[in-house]
Write a protein that holds these residues in place. Structure first.
Motif, mmCIF file in Angstrom:
data_model
loop_
_atom_site.group_PDB
_atom_site.id
_atom_site.type_symbol
_atom_site.label_atom_id
_atom_site.label_comp_id
_atom_site.label_asym_id
_atom_site.label_seq_id
_atom_site.Cartn_x
_atom_site.Cartn_y
_atom_site.Cartn_z
ATOM 1 N N ASP B 207 0.837 -1.191 0.000
ATOM 2 C CA ASP B 207 0.000 0.000 0.000
ATOM 3 C C ASP B 207 0.875 1.244 0.000
ATOM 4 N N GLY B 208 1.023 1.872 -1.132
ATOM 5 C CA GLY B 208 1.881 3.048 -1.223
ATOM 6 C C GLY B 208 1.169 4.286 -0.727
ATOM 7 N N ASP B 209 1.835 5.389 -0.920
ATOM 8 C CA ASP B 209 1.346 6.656 -0.412
ATOM 9 C C ASP B 209 0.045 7.096 -1.055
ATOM 10 N N VAL B 210 -0.010 7.016 -2.366
ATOM 11 C CA VAL B 210 -1.142 7.573 -3.095
ATOM 12 C C VAL B 210 -2.419 6.805 -2.786
ATOM 13 N N ALA B 211 -2.341 5.492 -2.858
ATOM 14 C CA ALA B 211 -3.538 4.677 -2.654
ATOM 15 C C ALA B 211 -4.117 4.924 -1.262
ATOM 16 N N ALA B 212 -3.248 4.870 -0.248
ATOM 17 C CA ALA B 212 -3.739 5.038 1.125
ATOM 18 C C ALA B 212 -4.300 6.438 1.339
ATOM 19 N N ALA B 213 -3.591 7.436 0.812
ATOM 20 C CA ALA B 213 -4.033 8.820 1.013
ATOM 21 C C ALA B 213 -5.377 9.066 0.329
ATOM 22 N N LEU B 214 -5.506 8.580 -0.888
ATOM 23 C CA LEU B 214 -6.760 8.799 -1.618
ATOM 24 C C LEU B 214 -7.910 8.062 -0.947
ATOM 25 N N SER B 216 -8.263 7.469 2.079
ATOM 26 C CA SER B 216 -8.665 8.150 3.320
ATOM 27 C C SER B 216 -9.617 9.319 3.041
ATOM 28 N N VAL B 217 -9.637 9.826 1.801
ATOM 29 C CA VAL B 217 -10.602 10.896 1.484
ATOM 30 C C VAL B 217 -11.693 10.383 0.546
ATOM 31 N N GLY B 218 -11.853 9.071 0.534
ATOM 32 C CA GLY B 218 -12.980 8.475 -0.187
ATOM 33 C C GLY B 218 -12.788 8.351 -1.684
ATOM 34 N N ARG B 219 -11.527 8.351 -2.135
ATOM 35 C CA ARG B 219 -11.307 8.176 -3.584
ATOM 36 C C ARG B 219 -10.441 6.962 -3.823
ATOM 37 N N GLN B 220 -10.528 6.457 -5.031
ATOM 38 C CA GLN B 220 -9.714 5.307 -5.401
ATOM 39 C C GLN B 220 -8.616 5.766 -6.348
ATOM 40 N N ALA B 221 -7.396 5.275 -6.103
ATOM 41 C CA ALA B 221 -6.280 5.672 -6.965
ATOM 42 C C ALA B 221 -6.562 5.254 -8.407
ATOM 43 N N GLY B 222 -6.250 6.138 -9.322
ATOM 44 C CA GLY B 222 -6.350 5.818 -10.748
ATOM 45 C C GLY B 222 -7.768 5.694 -11.273
#
Lengths: 280, 531
Positions: B207-214, B216-222
């Motif tokens: 779980d990298g930075d982008v996936a976890a961060a997104l 947490s604000v209700g979005r999915q990476a990519g």
């Protein structure tokens, strides 16, 4: 990928400091940058604290891509890599001479680097050799640090004359370096370079102990003295170089231009010779 | 220089080097890991520094979907933009950002400083606005692993972060992240990673930075938030499935409505309109699975919304196409056409004002709020409502396909432009069905169907735009002449441009007929029918 080289037939004119500082500025500007330390003395490698040794030495480099790719080292700075020097580079001439089409051979070595680098900056050894010939063949631009003295100018003239016979002549970007404005001769040279439009870049690097200290601190000036006058001058030099590289798609002066330039240079030497007043 | 920033993927993609750690104070926390590393390696600890990093992307995540992460990292002394193309061997490269007076990023990639970042980000993001997606605030600690001459040969970075949605004070704490960053040409990161795994018992996290961060604000990476993603399975009753799709479309209408006003990022209005059109289209094509009273009123209201926003979109497209239309016409003609462009801009501004008025109206508020309520309220639907969605959707797709085939066959060199328009609308309806319900069918077949259809739609769309633009230019010429705002040179230039557009339009119409022939070919039949 743009290929640059800091080059002068003379030694001790600030080639390595220029290569290292411009490379740091290039990386700071977001360009993936590689310094190729071609000087067997390995000063650029030393500045970056990287061991001056390449597996396989000169022969390994000439052999092909694998050796080159594997020899690249990351510096302490993001986006800036170095291909270290090796004392065995003094044999690079011989290795190149043994290869078929030696000039093209080295240019071809650079091709795979195009995907991973925006700028490759060669720090060349002084003197004209098979290695420097191959750099002339591959480079988009030659940055020629020139100390404002008649002898330095004469050497620049020799280089320009020599480049007349080189196929695919790179753009030659001479600039004044180690300028000591306390010296009247230097001041006069600067004025002359500015007024006579002999093809010098507008940026000039001052003589500075900050630059000499790089050897002790082993860091580019952008890190060691980001606000010093020398750093500001290198920044201006880099911006001007970038403009020449990107803005003008000029691949080098024509023979006529070189001839005219030489004539102007000669006039400049006379001018300086006649008027050289005493130092302040 | 700024320390290379983390990214969502592995720095070199070769081995796991990111670890999720317990909170500070817990057993095996960051401080104890650093202490153990200092015992085992020659290290230089950097001072702890505040971390303030914002993930930048377009509204529809073009950068993330294009395989890159753009971070704006604010430091104590300087800020940097970090751009990382995932999958490349190079670490992210920091750049001096150009900050506006209010400290914000330039709104568009073209305003970024010249360089690789502008080139790559621009190619992915244009023409969309760059905006903050999620902000990570916290503390970062760096530990350089050194060799004998104190050269950095690997880097360990510990980050403690709280994720904030843009403009929100309240954040969500993320688990601390430990990252081993390799330095090119040195293998030492492997030694460090091995030490962390074997000696300290840490487990790498994918779980990298982008996936976890997104997340947490209700979005999915990519993921493009403007793509409807109803969770459908083939056996779901048709009414339930259609409602799920309509809810998704309403979600898109609601998330894009604030941006519709954005005159520079014209894609908000486009996404908004697509969702409106898709809603209308579904209400028409699958009306038999929905209760009659749900359909009739709202279909009419969504038509109103479509009509209220249409002219602004057409003019947006025309104005953004303008430089391409004028290409090769020479600078003089371009000067002569300046009054026409100015007129189009004024018209566009007026059309956008009408859009704003429509979206601020009580009618719009009633429509979206009432529609949201209707979609959640259980109503007993018609008999077909209970049939599984794969049955109903397959039947609708086949019906729509037959319509496209029939309308296309009517076209010949003499056909009026209205016939092309009819075909374009029919193709669009088919496309919507496939896009919204294709998920319940075989993925490969759906993809192929979209490819075949897309080819036809592209030429039809271009032909339609050309016809519309020529008509509009005629109207512009008339208006400029009546208002005495155009000299002869301008009117002649408009005439030349119309001629050029119509020439292109004729070629596009021929291209559309050819594209339809390919679309209607026997071999494609099984993509749209069950036989």
């Amino acid at each position: 990928m743009k290929i640059l080289a800091t080059y002068n037939i003379k030694g001790g004119v600030g080639k390595t400091a220029t290569a290292v500082n411009l490379a740091a500025l290039s990386a700071e500007g977001g360009y993936r940058t590689l310094v190729w330390d071609l000087d067997p003395q390995g000063a650029a490698s030393f500045y970056f604290r990287i061991r001056a040794k390449v597996k396989g030495g000169a022969a390994g480099i000439v052999k092909g891509r694998r050796a080159l790719d594997g020899a690249i080292r990351g510096t302490d700075y993001a986006g800036l890599d170095l291909l270290p020097a090796d004392f065995r580079y003094r044999h690079l001439d011989i290795a190149l001479a043994d290869a078929r089409h030696p000039e093209r051979r080295r240019a071809r070595l650079l091709e795979p680097l195009a995907d991973s680098n925006d700028h490759v900056i060669h720090d060349c050894a002084p003197s004209i050799s098979r290695v420097s010939e191959s750099v002339f063949e591959a480079a988009d631009a030659l940055l020629v640090p020139t100390i404002p003295t008649p002898l330095s100018l004469r050497t620049l003239g020799q280089l320009l004359k020599h480049l007349r016979d080189v196929p695919n002549t790179p753009t030659v970007l001479p600039f004044l370096c180690m300028v000591d404005r306390r010296k009247a001769l230097h001041r006069q040279f600067c004025r002359w370079a500015e007024q006579a439009s002999v093809g010098f870049l507008a940026a000039a690097i001052p003589y500075s102990s900050t630059v000499e200290r790089m050897g002790l601190r082993r860091r580019p000036l952008t890190e060691d003295a980001p606000r010093s006058p020398a750093t500001t001058a290198y920044r201006a030099l880099w911006e001007e170089t970038l403009q020449r590289l990107v803005g003008e798609a000029r691949l080098g002066p024509s023979r006529q231009e070189v001839k005219a330039m030489l004539r102007r240079l000669e006039r400049g030497e006379d001018l300086v010779g006649e008027a050289a007043p005493a130092d302040d | 220089m700024v320390t290379p920033s983390p990214d969502s993927a592995e720095p070199t993609g070769t081995e796991p080097s990111v670890f999720s750690l317990p909170e500070a104070g817990g057993e095996g926390d960051g401080a104890s890991v650093f202490a153990r590393l200092a015992e085992a390696f020659t290290v230089r600890a950097g001072p702890g520094e505040p971390l303030d990093r914002t993930l930048i992307d377009t509204f529809d995540a073009r950068l993330g979907r294009g395989g890159g992460d753009l971070w704006l990292e604010r430091g104590a002394e300087r800020s940097a933009l970090l751009w990382h193309r995932r999958g490349l061997r190079t670490p992210p490269v920091p750049l001096d950002p150009v900050l506006l007076d209010n400290g914000a990023l330039p709104a568009f990639a073209e305003e970024l400083p010249a360089g690789r970042l502008r080139d790559e980000v621009g190619a992915l993001a244009a023409p969309r606005r760059l905006m903050p997606t999620v902000r990570l605030v916290g503390q970062r600690h760096g530990l350089d692993v050194l060799d004998g001459v104190r050269k950095t040969v690997a880097r360990v970075v510990l980050e403690e972060r709280v994720a904030h949605a843009p403009g929100r004070r309240q954040g969500r704490r993320l688990p601390p992240l430990l990252r081993v960053v390799p330095i090119r040409g040195y293998d030492d990161h492997r030694r460090v990673t091995r030490f962390l795994v074997e000696q300290l018992g840490l487990t790498p996290t994918a779980d990298g930075d982008v996936a976890a961060a997104l997340r947490s604000v209700g979005r999915q990476a990519g993921q493009d938030p403007c793509t409807p993603r109803p969770e459908l399975t083939p056996e779901v009753p048709a009414e339930e499935a259609v409602r799920a799709v309509l809810k998704e479309l309403l979600r898109i209408i609601r998330i894009t409505e604030d941006g519709v006003d954005d005159a520079r990022d014209i894609e908000f209005l486009h996404d908004f309109r697509v969702a409106v059109r898709q809603t209308r289209s579904i209400l028409g094509q699958l009306r038999e699975v929905l209760p009659e009273r749900l359909v009739a009123h709202h279909r009419n209201e969504f038509r109103w919304l479509g009509q209220a926003t249409g002219p602004a979109r057409d003019l947006d497209v025309f104005i953004s196409d303008w430089p391409a239309l004028l290409a090769d016409l020479g600078p003089e003609l371009s000067d002569d056409l300046a009054p026409a462009l100015a007129y189009l801009r004024r018209e566009r501004d007026a059309a956008r004002r009408r859009v704003r008025k429509a979206l601020l109206s009580a009618r719009y508020r009633r429509l979206v709020e009432g529609w949201a309520l209707q979609l959640t309220r259980p109503v007993h639907g018609p008999a077909l409502a209970e049939v599984s969605i794969d049955e109903v959707a397959a039947r609708a797709i086949e019906r729509a396909w037959r319509r496209v085939r029939r309308k296309g066959r009517r076209l010949d060199a003499e056909a009026p432009i209205a016939d092309y328009h009819d075909l374009r609308i029919a193709a669009k309806k088919l496309r919507y069905l496939i896009a919204l319900f294709g998920g319940v069918f075989d993925k490969r077949r759906t993809k192929q169907a979209v490819t075949v259809l897309k080819r036809l739609q592209t030429t039809l769309g271009d032909a339609h735009d050309a016809a519309q633009q020529a008509d509009r230019l005629r109207a512009v010429a008339g208006a400029l002449r009546d208002d005495r705002k155009a000299d002869t040179a301008t009117l002649l230039a408009i005439g030349r441009l119309i001629e050029r557009i119509e020439g292109r339009g004729a070629a596009l119409q021929a291209g559309s007929r050819e594209a339809h022939e390919q679309f209607a070919h026997r071999r494609n039949r099984t993509l749209f029918t069950r036989r």
